[in-house]
Design an enzyme around this catalytic site. Structure first.
Site, PDB file in Angstrom:
ATOM      1  N   ASP A   1       0.972  -0.600   0.153  1.00 53.72           N
ATOM      2  CA  ASP A   1       0.359  -0.493   0.153  1.00 53.72           C
ATOM      3  C   ASP A   1       0.708   1.836   0.066  1.00 53.72           C
ATOM      4  O   ASP A   1       1.962   1.186   0.745  1.00 53.72           O
ATOM      5  CB  ASP A   1      -1.057   0.027   1.211  1.00 53.72           C
ATOM      6  CG  ASP A   1      -1.722   1.299   1.646  1.00 53.72           C
ATOM      7  OD1 ASP A   1      -2.696   0.869   0.327  1.00 53.72           O
ATOM      8  OD2 ASP A   1      -1.861   1.979   2.252  1.00 53.72           O
TER       9      ASP A   1
ATOM     10  N   GLU B   1       1.801  -0.184  -4.976  1.00 59.33           N
ATOM     11  CA  GLU B   1       0.485   0.908  -4.753  1.00 59.33           C
ATOM     12  C   GLU B   1       1.213   1.689  -5.539  1.00 59.33           C
ATOM     13  O   GLU B   1       1.958   2.454  -4.523  1.00 59.33           O
ATOM     14  CB  GLU B   1      -0.121   0.943  -4.215  1.00 59.33           C
ATOM     15  CG  GLU B   1      -1.425   1.773  -4.686  1.00 59.33           C
ATOM     16  CD  GLU B   1      -2.793   2.557  -3.242  1.00 59.33           C
ATOM     17  OE1 GLU B   1      -3.532   2.828  -3.385  1.00 59.33           O
ATOM     18  OE2 GLU B   1      -1.892   2.711  -1.830  1.00 59.33           O
TER      19      GLU B   1
END
Length: 517
Positions: free
Chosen positions: A192, A242
């Site tokens: 993330d 990401e």
């Protein structure tokens, strides 16, 4: 790859929250859909201040979802069906309920515990001003003052304090967490906000265009991910990052052979329904991956992004967090036609594809009543941003069952809109023209056709507004984004179309087709 947002996938115990029992019961559905792997957004212990991305303990499953033993069973059961598991790691921050942060608050200024985070004295005569002026990834302040007068940094919500990645204990802890999950059988890790963890140690004020950026895409990150890669290689694991970066060369650095294996392609995700811009996004993506030999990763939607059917039914078909607003007019029938065509386009491209849960059902973005919104993006924007809950509404499984089959006893944690049962998986499974049938057929062909895997893509001459490319000597994909029908090139068979072809064999607007050349 199929993305599962556990709270909203399936409720196994009927308490209104999706859980691991629900996922385990639906593994045959995922196998029939034809996916190779499932990525789970965070299933760890969390106060859920930001949908689970505020992690209190990476080695424990949140009781709302189940137990660690259930997670291990799920990983093994999925693997037996040919489905691998990808877990989510959030390196930039933890929950304010994490033991490290609670210890830091108790220990006070100057303590070793506080050095794991970014604690600083404030500015101003009495330290009443934040240490710097960095903007938030959401809205609002990025600093919160604690009782003893110091401030701590949080690029997201105050419940998500940023870790200090210059501290060796932070690096050691995360590498140990990676080993923990690889040893339990996961095949990969999604990272993330992968470009955010490293910070300029001086924490200077923000200056637009400053290079290097004080907290995005700093060079120190690459040493961190090389260390992570060594851990993954020991287990045969893979990473997907990401990485939201506009600079193609900087983006590609994360995909060098000793760093991340893949990264999400947000240029393609955010691109409007426009032939010229989509072709440019595809070309740019393939070009930026080529120098490092990494496969491209294609995605239309995820747990943060407006549902594809809704986005493509609007006047502005692109995606920008800053442009989200209430009451945007939407033509769902138009959006559904385009979403079907986009599915065939995406599944015909070389590389890996991620499908967010419910996209295969053609779910639209839901309007959440104001008193039921939970997303902090809404509250930190002062109520201007509708937030991300609209793409996180629990899935409809059985049209005739309570709560469309999501659960049995309790209303789901987010309300399902009226008519949600029309999208139910059981109803679509019986309909040869449904979105679910389209996805199942496309994924079966993608698996059966070697040309739809890795390999070259060759653009073909096409009318204005039409994308046409060849994936092998005899497999073609055409997508008509123009206003009217387009002629098809010579072919021996139409393998799959996103909608009916015209009687004369022309390709209607907002329709895609795979052809045998």
């Amino acid at each position: 790859m199929y993305q599962v947002y556990p709270r909203s996938f399936a409720d196994g115990d009927g308490d209104g929250t999706g859980d691991l029992a629900g996922v385990r019961a639906r593994l045959p559905y995922l196998a029939e859909l034809g996916v190779d792997a499932v990525w789970f957004t965070p299933w760890y212990l969390s106060p859920l201040a930001d949908g689970g991305y505020d992690v209190a303990d990476y080695r424990t499953i949140d009781p709302a979802f189940g137990t660690l033993e259930e997670a291990e069973a799920l990983i093994a059961e999925a693997r037996a069906l040919g489905i691998r598991t990808i877990v989510d790691i959030v390196p930039n921050h933890v929950s304010d309920q994490h033991p490290w942060f609670r210890a830091a608050l108790a220990a006070g200024p100057g303590s070793p515990e506080r050095k794991l985070f970014h604690f600083r004295p404030g500015r101003g005569e009495h330290g009443e001003l934040p240490p710097n002026d960095w903007p938030s990834q959401f809205a609002g302040r990025t600093w919160t003052r604690v009782a003893d007068g110091e401030w701590y940094l949080h690029l997201f919500t105050p419940q998500q304090p940023d870790l200090n990645w210059a501290h060796p204990a932070v690096r050691e802890e995360h590498e140990d967490v990676l080993r923990f999950w690889f040893e339990r059988g996961v095949a990969g890790v999604r990272i993330d906000s992968a470009a955010l963890p490293a910070k300029d140690p001086d924490l200077p004020d923000f200056t637009e265009g400053r290079d290097p950026h004080p907290y995005i895409d700093r060079d120190e990150l690459h040493e961190i991910y090389r260390s992570w890669r060594a851990v993954a290689d020991a287990y045969g694991g893979v990473f997907v990052g990401e990485v939201w970066l506009p600079d193609a060369e900087r983006f590609a650095r994360y995909l060098r052979p000793d760093e991340l294996h893949t990264a999400f392609n947000f240029t393609f995700l955010a691109c409007p329904w426009d032939a010229v811009r989509l072709r440019a996004a595809i070309d740019d993506t393939l070009a930026e991956h080529a120098p490092v030999g990494a496969p491209a990763t294609w995605v239309l939607c995820n747990h943060d992004v407006t549902r594809t059917v809704t986005r493509y039914g609007r006047a502005d078909t692109g995606f920008d967090f800053a442009a989200k607003t209430f009451g945007t007019p939407t033509d769902l029938a138009l959006g559904a036609r385009r979403a079907r065509a986009a599915a065939l386009l995406t599944l015909a491209l070389p590389g890996s594809v991620y499908v967010y849960q419910g996209e295969e059902l053609g779910l639209p973005e839901a309007d959440i009543p104001l008193d039921r919104i939970e997303d902090p993006m809404h509250f930190r924007s002062g109520g201007a941003d509708p937030g991300r809950d609209g793409c996180r509404v629990p899935l409809p499984w059985t049209a005739a069952a309570p709560y469309a089959g999501f659960g049995s006893r309790t209303e789901p944690w987010l309300p399902q809109p009226a008519g949600w049962d029309a999208y139910a998986a059981d109803r679509q499974a019986a309909d040869p023209d449904s979105m679910l049938t389209l996805y199942r057929t496309a994924l079966a062909l993608r698996r059966a056709e070697p040309a739809l895997g890795d390999g070259p893509l060759t653009w073909l001459p096409a009318p204005e507004g039409v994308l046409a490319f060849r994936r092998s000597p005899d497999l073609l994909c055409l997508v008509n984004l123009g206003p009217g029908p387009a002629p098809l090139p010579p072919h021996t068979a139409a393998l799959l179309a996103s909608g009916p072809l015209d009687e004369d064999g022309a390709l209607p607007a907002d329709t895609a087709v795979w052809l045998r050349g």
